[in-house]
Design a protein around this motif. Sequence first.
Motif, short mmCIF file in Angstrom:
data_model
loop_
_atom_site.label_atom_id
_atom_site.label_comp_id
_atom_site.label_asym_id
_atom_site.label_seq_id
_atom_site.Cartn_x
_atom_site.Cartn_y
_atom_site.Cartn_z
N ILE A 321 0.84 -1.20 0.00
CA ILE A 321 0.00 0.00 0.00
C ILE A 321 0.88 1.25 0.00
O ILE A 321 0.62 2.21 -0.71
CB ILE A 321 -0.95 0.00 1.21
CG1 ILE A 321 -1.92 -1.19 1.12
CG2 ILE A 321 -1.74 1.31 1.29
CD1 ILE A 321 -2.82 -1.19 -0.08
N ILE A 322 1.92 1.24 0.82
CA ILE A 322 2.90 2.31 0.80
C ILE A 322 3.97 1.90 -0.20
O ILE A 322 4.80 1.03 0.09
CB ILE A 322 3.49 2.55 2.20
CG1 ILE A 322 2.37 2.78 3.22
CG2 ILE A 322 4.46 3.71 2.20
CD1 ILE A 322 1.40 3.89 2.86
N ILE A 323 3.93 2.49 -1.38
CA ILE A 323 4.73 2.00 -2.50
C ILE A 323 6.12 2.63 -2.53
O ILE A 323 6.44 3.55 -1.77
CB ILE A 323 4.00 2.23 -3.83
CG1 ILE A 323 3.82 3.73 -4.10
CG2 ILE A 323 2.65 1.53 -3.81
CD1 ILE A 323 3.22 4.03 -5.47
N ASP A 324 6.93 2.15 -3.46
CA ASP A 324 8.36 2.48 -3.53
C ASP A 324 8.65 3.97 -3.50
O ASP A 324 9.64 4.41 -2.91
CB ASP A 324 8.97 1.91 -4.81
CG ASP A 324 8.73 0.43 -4.96
OD1 ASP A 324 7.57 -0.01 -4.79
OD2 ASP A 324 9.69 -0.30 -5.28
N SER A 325 7.82 4.79 -4.15
CA SER A 325 8.11 6.22 -4.27
C SER A 325 7.53 7.05 -3.14
O SER A 325 7.66 8.28 -3.15
CB SER A 325 7.58 6.73 -5.62
OG SER A 325 6.23 6.37 -5.80
#
Length: 521
Positions: A321-325
């Motif tokens: 949900i909390i992505i790479d960027s």
Amino acid sequence: MKKLLAIMMIFVMVFSMAACGGGGDSSSEEKTELVVMDSEWYGVDSFQLDSSSGGQTWVGASLFQWDPENSKVVDNICQDWTVAEDGKSVTFTVPEGLYYSTGEEVQPEDVKASIEHGLEVSPYADGYSNIESIDIDGRTVTLNLSHYSCDMEYYFCADFICLIDKDELDTMSNDELMWGCHPYGPYKLDESNGYVSGSEVNLVRNDNYKTFNPLVETNGPWHFEKIKCKFNVEDFTETEEIKSGSADIILSTSKDQRLELEGAEGVELIEASYPTSNYVELNTDNSIFSDINVRKAFCHAINREELAEISEGSISPTYSIIIDSMQCFNQDVKDWFKETYNYDPEEAKDLLEESGWVDTDGDGIREKDGKKLEFTFLAFTDWTTIPEAMTNQLKEVGFDMSIEALEYNYIHDRCNEDNYDMGISGLAWAEPLLIFNICYYDKNAPGNDETYRKMVEEVAAEPDTEKRIEKVGEVQKYMFENVNIIPLFMDNSYTAVRSNIKGIVAKIDGTLSTADMHFEE
């Protein structure tokens, strides 16, 4: 809800931009005006705005900058952001020698007055409402906090907080401030034709501008004397203008524009994807997804890589949900989800068999106790390509998925009312707290409980970045235990620029740094 409409419907491109560039002709003289295709501007007092244009920081620079490579706050207008060990105060300095476009010198009292103005008028004031009082000692500003909240750092590095002269704040109404103030930034509105309603803004360089940003080389006045930002221009016209050289930049291209401009002579595409987390929420009360094996089978049936190919580069797969960027991205959680719920149609079939779902009539759709393995996917009205592809993937393992296209607010209402099987959600934001606070639209969802909310509060209260990243991972692991919120993909965004514009840098969080951008023959 902090104006989720603006958050979702646009990519709130938090550009730390400086600008220079050139047109497309062969003149040997350096260009002095940059022509940019932007989203519509609604004012220059960014505190009052619930959405921002791509070039908003051109007239109102952020107090600090976020360094996404090292996950920390760095200098910009102000310096030395320091959080107390107990998290109850933040101090920083306001350097001497900074001048507004009006010629007035920036004072610490302006910073205090600007923040207090934001607390009164900003739709995003929740992000720093933990500020109880502000003290000034010489050039040092101290923010006294009721409690530490990590999302405050995001706001001070973004274009929701700018710096406005206290004299203007004291003498102008909010309506007058909207287009009449002079925030501290590299440009100001042209006095003769600054804002042309519904059409364009014309900016003139602030030759007094100075910052202390370590992420760029150009900390003085920017290279271009003027910038023209045009908006409400049809995609076709934007595309033709940048191909011909009469425009220099399209800040955010559509899919059709990107495909048209790929390989176009004199044009380059820069990926600058603002963090978006698109995921599905499953109803565990009143649908086939009350069975956790069915939820797991759904996960294993989805081939995200194939979806990305079908989208022709418009999306990229996500596994958290909390992505790479995003800030505080946790790689371990992404790796865990990808390994645990990878594309594996045979595993999906085994899970369904284990729960008694079998195809008894040979039509390819499984049944159990006389009920078909069928459900309805609530999709965005202007976005059905990916759901249609998912329908085919799910059919391979025995699901029958139908699609109901709705406006996103109706999807949220249906989820909130428990009147749904599965609904798509999309959140565009670079910081995890807002996403954690609003990602559950189903109030009865497993995991949407006091334990979850306490864990999110612990994330907010953690001033140490490394420890906060770990806690962000723990929150997501707790969410994924119930397999009812499932990450799918992020949206890819591209900026189109004339190839004679050099020095633009797309950072890993999707922001564009253009302080060093210049025109070259």
